[in-house]
Design an enzyme around this catalytic site. Structure first.
Site, PDB file in Angstrom:
ATOM      1  N   GLU A 159      75.458  36.057 -26.469  1.00  0.00           N
ATOM      2  CA  GLU A 159      75.819  36.854 -25.295  1.00  0.00           C
ATOM      3  C   GLU A 159      76.166  36.002 -24.083  1.00  0.00           C
ATOM      4  OE1 GLU A 159      72.728  39.681 -24.419  1.00  0.00           O
ATOM      5  OE2 GLU A 159      73.562  41.105 -25.844  1.00  0.00           O
TER       6      GLU A 159
ATOM      7  N   GLU B 218      73.953  43.836 -32.522  1.00  0.00           N
ATOM      8  CA  GLU B 218      72.664  44.363 -32.055  1.00  0.00           C
ATOM      9  C   GLU B 218      72.798  45.828 -31.697  1.00  0.00           C
ATOM     10  OE1 GLU B 218      70.786  42.137 -28.897  1.00  0.00           O
ATOM     11  OE2 GLU B 218      71.279  40.223 -29.839  1.00  0.00           O
TER      12      GLU B 218
END
Ligand code: GAL
Length: 824
Positions: free
Chosen positions: A188, A257
């Site tokens: 991320e 995710e």
């Protein structure tokens, strides 16, 4: 009505296929590639369902069962991060033992016949201490994390290469015939890269090249990285990813995710993401061309020892995942998603090869048709939060409830709807320890933490004329750091005898302050404010006064740009102020000679070890005494149910079972009264503040004891009452179902017999599991009797909910339901 063709059938380009010869078995390896539609394994485009299980958040003994449950739950793959700080706690000293045996974990996945997704990072985030980075790394000269900093890149490359080499040596990449189909570099970074400017962009290119050079033979992913350099695959993380569009048309739509719930912080409440909403997000993702979905977490587990991130992540990392903290099935989440996986797998070919067309019905209702020459599969979606949709399709009419997706594998018959749960709900209970000869209360011995050197002498291990960040001094070898100094007052000092105050600008997560051996006050960060001013009145004496401040960390920051330099500990300034007439006198102690001591004596002396020879007293076991060690022996509960220790009554500290640190405890931290929602509507977008429970209760009362044995040691910092502490087992207490007629329900007490039917009604019963009530219409047949005959004494029973079976009560045409609660 508009018809849009989203993905015209096209010949897909496959690229960077590599094939290795597997030396051990002499067969050509599994080839993993990808194209715009899917990950292709061994030539087959796949619909992949995957779940995160982080190996150090459980024990090796739990792994086979957790992974097997994943497989039975319809997963194809298990995903894990690799936590650098756990494996390299001291530079160039590695630990891969027990819970950290990465290779054993990967082989367990392989033994179960599942694929693996290896997120090396090595930045993880994951609510893990310091996001997975070692603190020694931060303390290297000139260090800046996650940017073009030579020292950082060298260390990152060193660790990443080592992990890849280890995994390659065991032939665990799919290119070698092993289970790992995907690897991840960074995590991320795209979410935080702004502040890193041009260097951030350079860094991400370097990450991609470095990863590529390691030649793993499977694709690399970079999550939340819109500018992921080719051939990195950029993937999505979040509660919903149906809108996600990868940065390259040849990158399949992948979701690394899908948050099944959320994490918890000290002072926070229990997060709950409804089953209907998780299923909705997954079905919608596949409706809109998705091909890989990973649940984060599938099993959250426990932050043992000091692994919780922060600040303030709790020891439990349950995450409201399909497997609960202890590895029990969390129903109906587990079962409802399993049914969804089965349906998606059954239409894998159509989903990954079919032509896609969509029909927009307006008001957020749509149909998506996947069509191949062999047949078609359909999704009917309704994203409206309030109203059900009636969809007319090929001459039939279908009701799609608000905020749900229906899947019709043949475009005719509804096989699954995300809002219609037929899986049972399990209510977990804690049972008292039933081991033989276990006294009802534990017998405690105790000893004080010896602090004399610090409180009275101010004597530590090193001195500096400066206040340091806690990480710099402790290297994170302990939560505890003493900051000590002495202040002299001359006999004739005008302030003597007057009330003065000690003012500490603090970023200590928890602070205990002492002057001349006396505790003058404690404070901890609250409401997410980790910098605060501690101020207390103090009386100083003439001559030498010792100020001793104990700063305690409760998990180091794990997220954000430059999070490595978020302060921890007492960074000051520190003042003494006093008033003399109209004059305020301020003494700045910040540049005084400060003496530092990392850790506590009891930790140095390993009081938590079973074989520790130190003296413990059984006399006058104190209550509400700060800085106190307690010890008790106990018998492991009988049976195989997971074991927990109930620490109600205690304040804050650390607990060990047979020398193993089971984590920080803090039951005295009560969550606020407001913000819970027992009703919890699954409709509408989920966010972490929705559907909370456990208001006004201890943030965490029960602590997982994965290896039952016989010595419990507690170090209590704040003062508490250990007399209420008890060992318990967790198991299914009762199971419920609430389904419409023409469905089949299955009740199961998780390998234990069903002992009674507490409630059953066929008609229009109301309420939820544990609080069902009869409605206005009800069958005249004795529903309880029918179910008792069918289920009691059995571990599992399947019931056809039909009018033949249960009669035909007149419910004015409304569909009839069977609600049942069975006791395990
Ligand atoms: C993501 C992160 C994960 C985890 C998650 C929240 O941003 O990649 O590691 O921290 O948030 O649980």
């Amino acid at each position: 009505m508009a018809v849009t063709i989203l993905y015209p059938y096209k010949s897909f380009v496959s690229f960077h296929i590599s094939s290795f010869k597997n030396h051990s078995s002499n067969v050509y390896a599994t080839i993993v590639s990808h194209d715009g539609r899917a990950i292709t394994i061994d030539g087959h485009r796949r619909v992949l369902l995957s779940g995160s299980i982080h190996y150090p958040r459980s024990t090796p003994e739990m792994w086979p069962d957790l992974i097997k449950k994943g497989k039975e739950g319809g997963l194809d793959a298990i995903e894990t991060y690799v936590f650098w700080n756990a494996h390299e706690p001291t530079r160039r000293q590695y630990d891969f033992s027990r819970k950290l045996d990465l290779i054993r974990f990967l082989k367990t996945i392989q033994d179960e016949g599942l694929y693996g997704v290896l997120r090396i990072g090595p930045y993880a985030c994951a609510e893990w201490n310091y996001g997975g980075f070692p603190v020694w790394l931060h303390n290297m000269p000139g260090m800046v994390f996650r940017t073009t900093n030579k020292a950082f890149m060298d260390e990152m490359q060193n660790f990443t290469t080592m992990i890849v080499d280890m995994v390659k040596k065991e032939n665990l990449f799919a290119s070698q015939g092993g289970p790992i189909i995907l690897a991840q570099i960074e995590n991320e970074y795209g979410n935080v890269m702004g502040p890193y400017g041009e260097s951030g962009k350079e860094y991400i290119k370097w990450c991609a090249n470095m990863a590529q050079s390691l030649d793993v033979g499977v694709p690399w992913i970079m999550c939340q990285q819109n500018d992921a350099p080719q051939p990195m695959l950029n993937t999505c993380n979040g509660f919903y990813c149906d809108n996600f569009v990868p940065n390259n048309p040849n990158t399949p739509k992948m979701w690394t995710e899908n948050w099944t719930g959320w994490f918890k912080q000290w002072g926070g409440k229990n997060p709950h993401r409804t089953t209907e909403d998780v299923a909705f997000s997954v079905a919608r993702f596949f409706q809109r061309g998705g091909t890989f979905n990973n649940y984060y977490m599938y099993h959250g587990g426990t932050n043992f020892d000091r692994t919780a991130g922060g600040p303030y992540i709790t020891t439990s990392y349950d995450y409201d995942a399909p497997l609960d903290e202890y590895g029990n099935l969390s129903q109906p989440k587990y079962g409802h998603l399993k049914q969804l996986h089965d349906v998606l797998h059954s239409i894998e070919k159509t989903l990954t090869y079919g032509n896609i067309s969509t029909i927009d019905f307006g008001n957020s209702a749509s149909a998506t048709i996947y069509k191949t020459e062999e047949g078609s599969s359909c999704f009917f979606g309704n994203g409206n939060e309030n109203s059900d949709a009636t969809i007319s399709f090929q001459g039939e009419s279908y009701v799609v409830p608000a905020w749900s997706v229906t899947i019709l594998p043949d475009c005719k018959n509804e096989a699954y709807n995300t809002a219609k749960i037929t899986t049972q709900t399990s209510m977990m209970v804690k049972k008292p320890n039933e081991a033989e000869d276990t006294p009802s209360t534990l017998k405690w011995s105790w000893r004080p933490e010896n602090m004399d050197n610090f409180l009275l002498k101010g004597k530590g291990e090193s001195t500096q004329t400066q206040l340091f960040d806690q990480k710099v001094v402790t290297n994170d070898q302990s939560d505890y750091l003493w900051y000590m100094t002495t202040v002299k007052f001359k006999k004739r000092d005008p302030l003597l005898g007057k009330t003065m105050s000690l003012r500490v600008n603090s970023t200590a997560h928890v602070l205990h302050a002492f002057v001349n051996g006396k505790n003058i006050g404690n404070q901890h960060a609250e409401n997410g404010k980790f910098n605060y001013v501690f101020e207390k009145d103090v009386k100083f004496k003439s001559g030498r006064n010792v100020i001793a401040l104990l700063s305690i960390t409760v998990g180091l920051a794990n997220y954000g740009a430059f999070f490595e330099s978020k302060p921890a500990g007492i960074t000051g300034p520190i003042f003494i102020t006093g008033i003399n007439g109209d004059e305020t006198i301020v003494k700045d102690l910040s540049a005084h000679k400060w003496s530092y001591k990392t850790g506590l004596n009891g930790f140095d002396n390993q009081l938590f070890r079973t074989e520790s020879m130190s003296k413990w007293s059984v006399e006058n076991v104190p209550f509400n005494r700060t800085m106190t060690w307690y010890k008790a022996t106990f018998k492991s509960p009988l049976g195989n149910d997971p074991v927990v220790v109930d620490l109600m009554g205690l304040g804050k500290g650390t607990a060990w079972v047979n020398g193993n640190n089971i984590g920080r405890y803090w039951p005295a931290f009560i969550s606020s009264e407001n913000g819970c929602d027992a009703k919890c509507n699954y409709r509408g977008a989920y966010h972490a503040e929705k559907c909370l429970t456990n208001c006004g209760e201890p943030t965490q009362r029960w602590y997982h004891v994965p290896q039952g044995d016989n010595t419990l040691v507690l170090f209590e910092e704040m003062g508490g009452n250990p007399s209420l502490v008890s060992f318990q087992t967790t198991r299914v207490g009762s199971v419920c179902a609430n389904v419409y007629e023409k469905k089949i329900i299955e009740l199961s007490c998780d390998r234990k017999p069903i002992s009674a039917i507490k409630f059953a009604s066929f008609g229009n019963p109301n309420g939820n599991c544990g609080s069902f009530e009869k409605g206005t219409c009800e069958s005249s047949k004795n529903t309880v009797d029918i179910l008792t005959q069918e289920c009691v004494g059995k571990e599992k029973c399947c019931i056809d909910v039909s009018t033949e079976r249960f009669g035909a009560p007149d419910c004015s045409g409304a569909p009839r339901r069977l609600a049942v609660e069975a006791i395990c």
